[in-house]
Design an enzyme around this catalytic site. Structure first.
Site, PDB file in Angstrom:
ATOM      1  N   ASP A 101      -5.922   1.746  -5.740  1.00  0.00           N
ATOM      2  CA  ASP A 101      -5.442   0.961  -5.436  1.00  0.00           C
ATOM      3  C   ASP A 101      -4.548   0.220  -6.704  1.00  0.00           C
ATOM      4  O   ASP A 101      -4.344   2.440  -7.261  1.00  0.00           O
ATOM      5  CB  ASP A 101      -5.805  -0.288  -5.450  1.00  0.00           C
ATOM      6  CG  ASP A 101      -4.869  -1.525  -5.226  1.00  0.00           C
ATOM      7  OD1 ASP A 101      -4.561  -1.961  -5.582  1.00  0.00           O
ATOM      8  OD2 ASP A 101      -5.119  -1.700  -2.972  1.00  0.00           O
ATOM      9  N   HIS A 133      -3.221  -5.772  -9.528  1.00  0.00           N
ATOM     10  CA  HIS A 133      -3.646  -6.122  -8.122  1.00  0.00           C
ATOM     11  C   HIS A 133      -4.810  -5.609  -7.483  1.00  0.00           C
ATOM     12  O   HIS A 133      -5.914  -6.404  -6.377  1.00  0.00           O
ATOM     13  CB  HIS A 133      -2.134  -5.076  -6.813  1.00  0.00           C
ATOM     14  CG  HIS A 133      -2.130  -4.712  -6.089  1.00  0.00           C
ATOM     15  ND1 HIS A 133      -2.397  -3.823  -5.038  1.00  0.00           N
ATOM     16  CD2 HIS A 133      -1.403  -6.164  -5.355  1.00  0.00           C
ATOM     17  CE1 HIS A 133      -2.382  -4.499  -3.310  1.00  0.00           C
ATOM     18  NE2 HIS A 133      -1.361  -5.094  -3.953  1.00  0.00           N
ATOM     19  N   SER A 344      -1.097  -7.203   2.053  1.00  0.00           N
ATOM     20  CA  SER A 344      -2.456  -6.578   0.429  1.00  0.00           C
ATOM     21  C   SER A 344      -3.811  -7.642   0.373  1.00  0.00           C
ATOM     22  O   SER A 344      -4.756  -6.484   0.054  1.00  0.00           O
ATOM     23  CB  SER A 344      -1.833  -6.511  -1.226  1.00  0.00           C
ATOM     24  OG  SER A 344      -1.200  -5.454  -0.852  1.00  0.00           O
TER      25      SER A 344
END
Length: 469
Positions: A101, A133, A344
């Site tokens: 990620d 994120h 996600s």
């Protein structure tokens, strides 16, 4: 230059599968199943470094984080999974989940997190998360339990390996020369570095790999290295879980009309317009869609014939990459505040469930675990559909149920017309008991009437004669 290096040279910016994602556009054309895997396209996992010189422009500030979500209240996503009961069977102990990620920041609720390398910035180790994120993703998988806090990861005793593979805060070195001072960075992350990150995660001992990022496009021949890396992972007994993608970014916007309403039993792949990688390599990966808190498919989920299962992916709570608490959102580079929403964040919930299952059933192969996750999901009415696959993941069922050896194919169950058996006419009623009762009642009633009449005196009328006068 051989085929391997031609594919590795493809530099495609990858999009984060979240509400604050990024991406680059592609034309729309008919897509098809991915080609057969060519193992020769598998890259090396070393070195963990960007293949290009990269830069973070001076105007590229790290994302601001919207804090919140602490306290004893259990988040809706956790309640939907009924983790309190699932944890009686497993908490993911002994499992190692690689998060490929934007990096994962060190956090006290991610004890034992291991730096896995950095394919974005030279010299990095994967523990810088300028975007936020990756830390959100890791927290949803494995945030440890804390007294007084309702939020925890799905597998709170699993351990995280962080591999930074993409960031919207970076770009190739020198790209700023052709930009205005206020222009945003291009972002960095390629199919080649993703494939290398997958191989690296396998080589570092991951039992589960979470990929909450996607490439979307019409090309069918640019992600062969991804297929080879995914095959390597599965053959190495590693379960890979990947996001289905969001349609709020340009390359993923074309809507796949997977199911033809005029021919619902046709091959779902025949109607695909946009590919999503790695999700489309569904022989080797669990592809995850998002649902809302009512169980309905999220509007942003990119449909596809590769969908495996779904989980809640809206308005999540996770770890704060800038502190030691929790967060409910991030502020993007345009100053817009966004919740933690997207496929996600459905994906790490499924990765957490995979970790629970692998800890409880260590003898199961990666293929068996993938089948178990799909077979025990809450199936939609048609058995499978292009938004949620085989349905919403169910941790307790995955940890306890028996599962079939094979799953039905990924297509809706066709409607069937069956002539139901006409029931035989019922036998005539047997009224013997009723008749006996009625006759008996009549006899008794008659006897009572006669007895009643017999109780009156009999009067006789005598005639009058002349002698009586």
């Amino acid at each position: 230059m051989n085929a391997h290096w031609r594919v590795a040279a493809v530099a495609v910016t990858l999009g984060l599968s979240a509400s604050f994602g990024l991406g680059s556009g592609y034309g729309v054309a008919h897509a098809d199943r991915p080609p057969a895997v060519n193992p020769g396209l598998r890259p090396a996992g070393e070195p963990a470094a960007p293949p290009d010189k990269t830069e973070r422009p001076p105007n590229s500030n790290c994302a601001d984080i919207v804090t919140g979500g602490d306290g004893p209240t259990i988040p809706a996503a956790q309640r939907a999974l009924d983790l309190e009961h699932a944890w009686k069977f497993s908490k993911g102990e002994g499992q190692v989940v690689a998060v490929i990620d934007t990096g994962v920041a060190r956090h006290p609720r991610l004890p034992g997190m291991e730096p896995g390398g950095d394919f974005v910035a030279a010299g990095g180790d994967g523990t810088e998360d300028c975007d936020g994120h990756g830390t959100f993703v890791a927290g949803l998988i494995a945030a440890s339990q804390v007294d007084g806090q309702g939020f925890a990861g799905v597998a709170p005793e699993a351990r995280i390996i962080s591999i930074r593979q993409t960031s919207k805060m970076y770009q190739r070195e020198g790209a700023s020369r052709n930009k205005a001072p206020d222009d945003l960075p291009d972002g960095y992350g390629t199919l080649a570095t993703m494939a290398s990150a997958i191989v690296r995660a396998v080589d570092k001992g991951a039992t589960v790999i979470n990929i909450s990022e996607v490439w979307c496009g019409s090309s069918n021949d640019v992600d062969g290295s991804i297929g080879a890396a995914l095959q390597y992972a599965l053959d190495s007994n590693v379960v890979v879980v990947a996001a289905a993608g969001n349609n709020d970014s340009e390359p993923c916007k074309p809507v796949n009309k997977v199911i033809d309403p005029l021919d619902p039993t046709s091959d779902p792949w025949s109607n695909v317009q946009v590919n999503v990688s790695p999700a489309r390599w569904d022989d080797y990966v669990l592809a995850v869609g998002s649902i809302d808190q009512n169980g309905a498919p999220s509007k942003f989920t990119v449909p596809g014939p590769w969908l495996s299962v779904a989980a809640t992916g809206e308005n999540m709570i996770s770890l704060n990459p800038r502190g030691d608490g929790t967060a409910i959102g991030a502020v993007d580079q345009r100053g817009q505040q966004n919740p933690i929403s997207g496929t996600s964040f459905a994906t790490p919930l499924v990765s957490g469930v995979v970790a629970l299952v692998r800890a409880r059933f260590p003898e199961m192969s990666a293929r068996e675990v993938i089948r178990r996750i799909q077979a025990t999901a809450h199936a939609p009415a048609e058995g499978w559909n292009q938004y949620v696959g085989y349905g919403a993941v169910d941790p307790i069922a995955a940890l306890t149920n028996a599962v079939p050896d094979k799953l039905p194919p990924k297509r809706p169950t066709p409607p069937r017309s069956e002539q139901l058996a006409v029931p035989a006419p019922p036998p005539p009623p047997d009224n013997t008991a009723r008749n006996v009762a009625l006759i008996g009642t009549g006899v008794i009633a008659a006897a009572l009437i006669l007895g009643y009449l017999a109780s009156f005196p009999i009067r006789r009328r005598f005639g009058v004669t002349s002698d009586d006068m």
